[in-house]
Design a protein around this motif. Structure first.
Motif, PDB file in Angstrom:
ATOM      1  N   GLY A  98      -2.453   8.554  39.001  1.00 32.91           N
ATOM      2  CA  GLY A  98      -2.961   7.274  39.504  1.00 32.91           C
ATOM      3  C   GLY A  98      -4.285   7.432  40.237  1.00 32.91           C
ATOM      4  O   GLY A  98      -5.215   6.638  40.056  1.00 32.91           O
ATOM      5  N   ILE A  99      -4.398   8.476  41.064  1.00 31.22           N
ATOM      6  CA  ILE A  99      -5.654   8.744  41.767  1.00 31.22           C
ATOM      7  C   ILE A  99      -6.759   9.059  40.757  1.00 31.22           C
ATOM      8  O   ILE A  99      -7.888   8.574  40.885  1.00 31.22           O
ATOM      9  CB  ILE A  99      -5.485   9.892  42.778  1.00 31.22           C
ATOM     10  CG1 ILE A  99      -4.585   9.440  43.934  1.00 31.22           C
ATOM     11  CG2 ILE A  99      -6.834  10.362  43.316  1.00 31.22           C
ATOM     12  CD1 ILE A  99      -4.143  10.565  44.850  1.00 31.22           C
ATOM     13  N   PHE A 106     -13.227   3.392  39.124  1.00 30.75           N
ATOM     14  CA  PHE A 106     -14.066   2.887  40.213  1.00 30.75           C
ATOM     15  C   PHE A 106     -15.302   3.740  40.486  1.00 30.75           C
ATOM     16  O   PHE A 106     -16.230   3.262  41.140  1.00 30.75           O
ATOM     17  CB  PHE A 106     -13.240   2.742  41.496  1.00 30.75           C
ATOM     18  CG  PHE A 106     -12.423   1.491  41.516  1.00 30.75           C
ATOM     19  CD1 PHE A 106     -12.940   0.314  42.013  1.00 30.75           C
ATOM     20  CD2 PHE A 106     -11.138   1.490  41.010  1.00 30.75           C
ATOM     21  CE1 PHE A 106     -12.188  -0.844  42.023  1.00 30.75           C
ATOM     22  CE2 PHE A 106     -10.378   0.344  41.023  1.00 30.75           C
ATOM     23  CZ  PHE A 106     -10.906  -0.831  41.517  1.00 30.75           C
ATOM     24  N   TYR A 107     -15.321   4.970  40.031  1.00 21.60           N
ATOM     25  CA  TYR A 107     -16.492   5.805  40.287  1.00 21.60           C
ATOM     26  C   TYR A 107     -17.332   5.999  39.018  1.00 21.60           C
ATOM     27  O   TYR A 107     -18.508   5.678  38.992  1.00 21.60           O
ATOM     28  CB  TYR A 107     -16.070   7.160  40.855  1.00 21.60           C
ATOM     29  CG  TYR A 107     -17.246   8.017  41.262  1.00 21.60           C
ATOM     30  CD1 TYR A 107     -17.972   7.728  42.407  1.00 21.60           C
ATOM     31  CD2 TYR A 107     -17.636   9.101  40.480  1.00 21.60           C
ATOM     32  CE1 TYR A 107     -19.059   8.506  42.772  1.00 21.60           C
ATOM     33  CE2 TYR A 107     -18.719   9.877  40.850  1.00 21.60           C
ATOM     34  CZ  TYR A 107     -19.427   9.574  41.988  1.00 21.60           C
ATOM     35  OH  TYR A 107     -20.504  10.333  42.341  1.00 21.60           O
ATOM     36  N   PHE A 108     -16.693   6.489  37.963  1.00 23.70           N
ATOM     37  CA  PHE A 108     -17.448   6.809  36.750  1.00 23.70           C
ATOM     38  C   PHE A 108     -17.744   5.591  35.878  1.00 23.70           C
ATOM     39  O   PHE A 108     -18.834   5.478  35.322  1.00 23.70           O
ATOM     40  CB  PHE A 108     -16.716   7.874  35.931  1.00 23.70           C
ATOM     41  CG  PHE A 108     -16.651   9.200  36.609  1.00 23.70           C
ATOM     42  CD1 PHE A 108     -17.803   9.953  36.810  1.00 23.70           C
ATOM     43  CD2 PHE A 108     -15.450   9.707  37.073  1.00 23.70           C
ATOM     44  CE1 PHE A 108     -17.760  11.185  37.448  1.00 23.70           C
ATOM     45  CE2 PHE A 108     -15.396  10.933  37.700  1.00 23.70           C
ATOM     46  CZ  PHE A 108     -16.550  11.673  37.899  1.00 23.70           C
ATOM     47  N   LEU A 109     -16.782   4.691  35.717  1.00 22.87           N
ATOM     48  CA  LEU A 109     -16.981   3.528  34.851  1.00 22.87           C
ATOM     49  C   LEU A 109     -17.495   2.301  35.588  1.00 22.87           C
ATOM     50  O   LEU A 109     -17.749   1.275  34.963  1.00 22.87           O
ATOM     51  CB  LEU A 109     -15.670   3.185  34.129  1.00 22.87           C
ATOM     52  CG  LEU A 109     -15.131   4.242  33.176  1.00 22.87           C
ATOM     53  CD1 LEU A 109     -13.839   3.759  32.534  1.00 22.87           C
ATOM     54  CD2 LEU A 109     -16.155   4.584  32.107  1.00 22.87           C
ATOM     55  N   THR A 130      -6.806  -1.044  46.171  1.00 26.91           N
ATOM     56  CA  THR A 130      -6.875  -0.710  44.750  1.00 26.91           C
ATOM     57  C   THR A 130      -6.378   0.707  44.475  1.00 26.91           C
ATOM     58  O   THR A 130      -5.707   0.948  43.474  1.00 26.91           O
ATOM     59  CB  THR A 130      -8.305  -0.881  44.207  1.00 26.91           C
ATOM     60  OG1 THR A 130      -9.213  -0.101  44.985  1.00 26.91           O
ATOM     61  CG2 THR A 130      -8.722  -2.345  44.216  1.00 26.91           C
ATOM     62  N   ALA A 131      -6.683   1.631  45.374  1.00 24.76           N
ATOM     63  CA  ALA A 131      -6.194   3.003  45.190  1.00 24.76           C
ATOM     64  C   ALA A 131      -4.662   3.029  45.225  1.00 24.76           C
ATOM     65  O   ALA A 131      -4.032   3.714  44.402  1.00 24.76           O
ATOM     66  CB  ALA A 131      -6.772   3.934  46.247  1.00 24.76           C
ATOM     67  N   CYS A 132      -4.071   2.296  46.145  1.00 23.21           N
ATOM     68  CA  CYS A 132      -2.605   2.237  46.216  1.00 23.21           C
ATOM     69  C   CYS A 132      -2.011   1.609  44.957  1.00 23.21           C
ATOM     70  O   CYS A 132      -0.968   2.061  44.469  1.00 23.21           O
ATOM     71  CB  CYS A 132      -2.163   1.465  47.457  1.00 23.21           C
ATOM     72  SG  CYS A 132      -2.412   2.365  48.993  1.00 23.21           S
ATOM     73  N   TYR A 137       0.958   2.451  39.963  1.00 23.67           N
ATOM     74  CA  TYR A 137       1.010   2.412  38.504  1.00 23.67           C
ATOM     75  C   TYR A 137       1.254   3.820  37.946  1.00 23.67           C
ATOM     76  O   TYR A 137       2.088   4.021  37.058  1.00 23.67           O
ATOM     77  CB  TYR A 137      -0.280   1.825  37.921  1.00 23.67           C
ATOM     78  CG  TYR A 137      -0.351   1.953  36.415  1.00 23.67           C
ATOM     79  CD1 TYR A 137       0.326   1.061  35.599  1.00 23.67           C
ATOM     80  CD2 TYR A 137      -1.064   2.974  35.813  1.00 23.67           C
ATOM     81  CE1 TYR A 137       0.294   1.183  34.216  1.00 23.67           C
ATOM     82  CE2 TYR A 137      -1.106   3.110  34.434  1.00 23.67           C
ATOM     83  CZ  TYR A 137      -0.434   2.206  33.645  1.00 23.67           C
ATOM     84  OH  TYR A 137      -0.471   2.344  32.284  1.00 23.67           O
ATOM     85  N   GLY A 138       0.526   4.805  38.475  1.00 18.56           N
ATOM     86  CA  GLY A 138       0.687   6.186  38.016  1.00 18.56           C
ATOM     87  C   GLY A 138       2.087   6.705  38.231  1.00 18.56           C
ATOM     88  O   GLY A 138       2.663   7.369  37.367  1.00 18.56           O
ATOM     89  N   VAL A 139       2.659   6.409  39.394  1.00 16.53           N
ATOM     90  CA  VAL A 139       4.027   6.852  39.683  1.00 16.53           C
ATOM     91  C   VAL A 139       5.019   6.132  38.771  1.00 16.53           C
ATOM     92  O   VAL A 139       5.930   6.751  38.218  1.00 16.53           O
ATOM     93  CB  VAL A 139       4.377   6.616  41.170  1.00 16.53           C
ATOM     94  CG1 VAL A 139       5.859   6.804  41.426  1.00 16.53           C
ATOM     95  CG2 VAL A 139       3.558   7.546  42.053  1.00 16.53           C
TER      96      VAL A 139
END
Length: 163
Positions: A98-99, A106-109, A130-132, A137-139
């Motif tokens: 998720g991270i 949020f950084y590259f795209l 948004t990070a949470c 989602y990843g979990v």
């Protein structure tokens, strides 16, 4: 051998469904966070406002359309997780995934998304929210896919007795 292939395809299909369900669930959470001003970024900012202009993209219609598109697009990260990380155990791979997704988007795209402010201009509330959401989602995807993969690999004792 046919049972093994059936189990593999079953896990694959469940992974696709899991990605869509995760996109839908966390897309709704994203809309709620945007509505209550926890985040200045909505999934409509990514999906619709980048490619379309008009007042309809800012209302509930834009949110609903972008939620449907997000549900479909969320299958891609789930498919990537299935292909690369399904054998990993525990919750930590999902958190890291998720991270990683958050950093990529949020950084590259970020330059691709016109209505999403650059990372250094976002508020801390937006970054944390948004990070949470991406971690959750990843979990959700990671834990579900790896659980299904490991659950299907273990042959039930009743199947061993029949063979």
């Amino acid at each position: 051998m046919a049972k093994q292939e059936e189990r593999q395809s079953s896990v694959f299909l469940k992974s696709l469904f899991c990605g869509a369900a995760g996109g839908f669930i966390w897309g709704i959470v994203s809309s709620i966070a945007y509505f209550f001003s926890f985040s200045e970024v909505s999934h409509a900012s990514f999906i619709l406002r980048t490619f379309f202009s008009g007042s309809w993209t800012e209302g509930w219609m834009g949110e609903l359309i972008s939620l449907c598109i997000l549900t479909i697009l969320a299958i891609i990260p789930a498919l990537i997780y299935y292909l690369l990380f399904k054998q990993m155990h525990g919750i930590m791979p999902g958190i890291l995934y998720g991270i990683g997704l958050w950093v990529i988007i949020f950084y590259f795209l970020n330059p691709l998304f016109y209505f999403v402010p650059p990372l250094n201009e976002m508020t801390m509330d937006t970054i944390v929210t948004t990070a949470c959401q991406f971690v959750l989602y990843g979990v959700f995807v990671g834990y579900t896919i790896s659980y299904e993969h490991h659950d299907r690999r273990i042959v039930p004792k009743s199947s061993q007795n029949e063979a």
